[in-house]
Design a protein around this motif. Sequence first.
Motif, mmCIF file in Angstrom:
data_model
loop_
_atom_site.group_PDB
_atom_site.id
_atom_site.type_symbol
_atom_site.label_atom_id
_atom_site.label_comp_id
_atom_site.label_asym_id
_atom_site.label_seq_id
_atom_site.Cartn_x
_atom_site.Cartn_y
_atom_site.Cartn_z
ATOM 1 N N UNK A 90 15.167 18.494 -20.366
ATOM 2 C CA UNK A 90 16.638 18.131 -20.982
ATOM 3 C C UNK A 90 16.606 17.688 -22.013
ATOM 4 N N UNK A 91 17.866 17.798 -22.736
ATOM 5 C CA UNK A 91 18.531 17.913 -24.421
ATOM 6 C C UNK A 91 17.580 16.748 -24.652
ATOM 7 N N UNK A 105 16.256 14.410 -23.626
ATOM 8 C CA UNK A 105 15.360 13.238 -23.407
ATOM 9 C C UNK A 105 14.708 12.286 -23.775
ATOM 10 N N UNK A 106 14.791 12.279 -25.333
ATOM 11 C CA UNK A 106 14.673 10.861 -26.012
ATOM 12 C C UNK A 106 15.426 9.869 -26.234
ATOM 13 N N UNK A 134 13.228 13.977 -35.062
ATOM 14 C CA UNK A 134 15.046 15.137 -34.839
ATOM 15 C C UNK A 134 15.383 13.430 -35.040
ATOM 16 N N UNK A 172 19.401 17.418 -30.566
ATOM 17 C CA UNK A 172 18.229 17.794 -30.603
ATOM 18 C C UNK A 172 17.549 18.632 -30.480
ATOM 19 N N UNK A 173 16.399 19.089 -30.500
ATOM 20 C CA UNK A 173 15.420 20.503 -30.094
ATOM 21 C C UNK A 173 15.285 19.998 -28.643
ATOM 22 N N UNK A 174 14.599 21.027 -28.185
ATOM 23 C CA UNK A 174 14.367 21.174 -26.668
ATOM 24 C C UNK A 174 13.262 20.050 -26.431
ATOM 25 N N UNK A 175 13.024 19.876 -24.980
ATOM 26 C CA UNK A 175 12.529 18.781 -24.600
ATOM 27 C C UNK A 175 10.808 20.072 -24.439
#
Lengths: 329, 329
Positions: free
Chosen positions: A253-254, A256-257, B242, B249-252
């Motif tokens: 998932x993009x 995630x953070x 990020x 955001x970058x891919x997880x």
Amino acid sequence: MTVIRQVAPPAGAPKKDDFEAVTLPIPERDDNQLLVENLYLSVDPYMRELMEWGGWELAGGLLGDAIGRVLESSDPTVPVGSIVRHRHGWRTHALPAVTEVTRIHPADGVPLSAYLGILGLTGFTAYVGLVKIAALRPGDDLFISAAAGAVGGATAQIARLLGARRIVGSAGSAAKIAYLTEKLGLDAAFDYHAGSVTEQLAEAAPDGIDVYFDNVGGDHLEAAIAAMKDHGRIAACGAVAQYNNLRTPPAAPHNLFDIVEKNLRLEGYLADRHLNSIPEFERFLVPRVQDGTVLIDEVVVDGIENTVDAFIGMLRGENIGKMLVRVAE
Amino acid sequence: MTVIRQVAPPAGAPKKDDFEAVTLPIPERDDNQLLVENLYLSVDPYMRELMEWGGWELAGGLLGDAIGRVLESSDPTVPVGSIVRHRHGWRTHALPAVTEVTRIHPADGVPLSAYLGILGLTGFTAYVGLVKIAALRPGDDLFISAAAGAVGGATAQIARLLGARRIVGSAGSAAKIAYLTEKLGLDAAFDYHAGSVTEQLAEAAPDGIDVYFDNVGGDHLEAAIAAMKDHGRIAACGAVAQYNNLRTPPAAPHNLFDIVEKNLRLEGYLADRHLNSIPEFERFLVPRVQDGTVLIDEVVVDGIENTVDAFIGMLRGENIGKMLVRVAE
């Protein structure tokens, strides 16, 4: 005896030709082994993963949960006629070691097959995920992906017993949606083919969710993270979405953070690392199966020769509830 | 008084022009407020994120941890001359409410600035991540990303006190690698520019890791999941990788679902949700700062007019340890 063997690692979705059924003589039994006639076999999503990574020996008998009757025994604690659960499945007869079996004493009014489903590893996986991993509390709002599958349905039913407030599920057909809302009593369910999972989940759970029981991964996980309330918990039990594509898994998932900002916990688990919790699980659930509060939802296919079809159909999501194969009466 | 204001949300990495310093009259003080002359200001990675999402009012004074001296007070529990910690930073004078400040009584031999660093939110973030989130146990092997940053260095030092066995860190320059191995006593450290993080971590921690303290996300998280032992725990404290690219955001990590097979836990947190643990944190750490077991690593920049440069430099990773601005003596 008949044994289903794997001929080659499946490329993508398993095909019938990836397996063969062979007739073999029953091997000699050691004193520490039991000869068991299998009655029921379980087919489960995790088996697809084992096939990919060589967890199952090619041309050896395949593994899987099974229930059978003891035909020969040298151990007085598991005499001839005992019913046992073990992991030597996909065959008509097995020779598990005594230490590899669990004796089953079916409770009054509970069919034997339930001990491979809601009272077996399926229900136990749901229980561990909700209780030990996600720490579901009364009043929590819950989202379950693949909710009409065996583990998903067990999760919904157990979560209700644990006091979950709103329970929302996703599934892949109108029949499954109807099953979830009408038969299992979910508060809302949606078809993930019908549009964005994120948007449908936001609509189905407008107040957000406290717990996500993840059978799927991928876009469902992204949607769940977006819908989560602060301090939410995710139990990651499997990733059906990627079982047929294990060597190049989909991007995670993009968002995630967002787990940082929202103080979320994402925890993966294998239920078989929690086997010491089986007694508490059975104390909790057997009475509710006996009194009918918890439904036994299973699809039983007859005949060892139909095991591969049952497995392939289960991976395609053709069944509602637990998929079993009856090998003998 | 001088106040640093944000002129526009930064596009990518913040530039000096995104901010302005203005001179304003000190506002009237309400009875429930204190007039505080700021002594030290903290600049931290999380501020970049707040700037993106409007957490900070444009053209209003920016927020951030600060330590100051009370110049005016109507509250006898915080008299004139008290030293307080509060969150009205990026300015020479502030008017926090009495309820918004924590009185600081510096321990013998401990400099005031430490209460913004190793004994402030920086050290507390490390402590919460290790103790409350990852549940670090004596003997655990640990990996820390951005280990030469303020939180990373505090994490390494606190983990050693907690009995971690092997501690491995990543950083972005040879000078930082030397600092980690020679000054902080890490068992191994590597430069993430020098090659694959996954390969370098596997080499630096050949037995795997039990805990990963994640300051970075992205490829570091993927490498950590690959290196994790069964039942490993990840504390996700931030995603510096990020911060300048928050809208896409970058891919997880592609191996996210290995958390199931490995029974891993990934938990995000904000340290300010754990403020009731500050007393136990101070009981634990103040004596070790006093006796010199724990180093105070800080870079102090003089003058409010250099706050923006300090912030931009910190985001670029130019500092080793905690970056502070001294506003007054």
